[in-house]
Design an enzyme around this catalytic site. Structure first.
Site, mmCIF file in Angstrom:
data_model
loop_
_atom_site.group_PDB
_atom_site.id
_atom_site.type_symbol
_atom_site.label_atom_id
_atom_site.label_comp_id
_atom_site.label_asym_id
_atom_site.label_seq_id
_atom_site.Cartn_x
_atom_site.Cartn_y
_atom_site.Cartn_z
ATOM 1 N N LYS A 91 0.856 -1.586 -0.087
ATOM 2 C CA LYS A 91 0.245 0.276 0.000
ATOM 3 C C LYS A 91 1.261 1.366 0.310
ATOM 4 O O LYS A 91 1.771 1.007 1.198
ATOM 5 C CB LYS A 91 -1.032 0.196 0.877
ATOM 6 C CG LYS A 91 -2.074 0.186 0.705
ATOM 7 C CD LYS A 91 -2.871 0.167 2.420
ATOM 8 C CE LYS A 91 -4.460 0.649 2.476
ATOM 9 N NZ LYS A 91 -4.939 0.444 3.931
HETATM 10 C C1 E4P Z 1 -8.706 1.698 4.415
HETATM 11 O O1 E4P Z 1 -7.850 0.998 4.084
HETATM 12 C C2 E4P Z 1 -8.013 2.232 5.057
HETATM 13 O O2 E4P Z 1 -7.873 1.870 6.071
HETATM 14 C C3 E4P Z 1 -9.797 2.644 5.842
HETATM 15 O O3 E4P Z 1 -10.483 2.536 4.909
HETATM 16 C C4 E4P Z 1 -9.354 3.654 7.029
HETATM 17 O O4 E4P Z 1 -10.779 4.235 7.318
HETATM 18 P P1 E4P Z 1 -11.076 5.668 8.705
HETATM 19 O O5 E4P Z 1 -11.175 6.494 8.129
HETATM 20 O O6 E4P Z 1 -12.243 4.888 9.157
HETATM 21 O O7 E4P Z 1 -10.236 5.336 9.223
#
Ligand code: E4P
Length: 228
Positions: A91
């Protein structure tokens, strides 16, 4: 055309917590996992260790995020993360350096999830850089009084126009309606916290209906069970 309409919507769990992952995986409906530096830090173990344990629980794409901010370092870190397990998806954040890293890693055959996407223009850049997954953050857009789901719809439209095979992963999903709407919009994947996955099951009429079925059954068969 690309990987559209393969007949599946994928559910990912957005957590690094092993207990939550075991529970979700036990239901047989978890196709992968997304983590981020905040989620890994919450569990307190080094990322290599935590991610390896996650790979033992869920057999699917497992996103592990780099924390370097400069492309050469991101590439090195990404390659090391990819060595942890065959299911690792590296990522990278949607920055100029992150996109450079995405292009380099993708060109070498590694799968990259480009994260922290908040606009259609960013999603276009990620697709052009060969991203395997793009992660638009629905909930965080809603948080600032914009419409996160409109972004999913725009990306679906743009990717379809050109047949991009980058998978759209609706991220930052906060409740069941987000999950349903992102599926309606055509996102390939929805990633959600455990409590959202759990909430997808709930309906009061299911509970009421089952209660009645069991009561009716018991009235007749309690004393003389079938086959008894
Ligand atoms: C995606 O890969 C992120 O880890 C995640 O969906 C972020 O979500 P949040 O905005 O609830 O922290």
């Amino acid at each position: 055309m690309g990987n559209w309409y393969t007949g599946t919507v994928k559910f990912f769990l957005d957590t690094a917590n092993l207990e939550e992952l075991k529970k979700g995986a036990g239901w047989g409906i978890v196709d992968g996992v997304t983590t981020n530096p905040s989620l890994i830090a919450k569990e307190g173990r080094p990322i290599e260790e935590q991610v390896r344990m996650i790979c033992d629980i869920v057999d699917g794409d497992i996103s592990a995020e780099v924390v370097a901010t400069e492309s050469a370092a991101m590439i090195r870190e990404g390659k090391n993360l990819a060595k942890i397990h065959k299911n690792i998806v590296v990522k990278c954040p949607l920055t100029r350096e992150g996109i450079k890293a995405c292009k380099a890693l993708s060109s070498e055959g590694l799968r990259v999830n480009v994260t922290l996407c908040f606009s259609a223009s960013q999603a276009l850049i990620a697709a052009k850089a060969g991203a395997y997954i793009i992660s638009p953050f629905v909930g965080r857009i809603d948080d600032i009084s914009w419409n996160g789901m409109d972004l999913i719809r725009s990306i679906v439209q743009i990717y379809k126009n050109y047949g991009y095979t980058t998978q759209i992963l609706a991220a930052s999903l906060r409740h069941p309606v987000h999950v349903v709407e992102s599926a309606m919009a055509g996102a390939h994947i929805g990633t959600m916290p455990f409590k959202v996955l759990d909430a997808l099951f709930n309906h009061p009429l299911t509970d009421k209906g089952l209660d009645q079925f069991l009561k009716d059954w018991a009235k007749v068969f309690q004393e003389t069970p079938v086959g008894g």
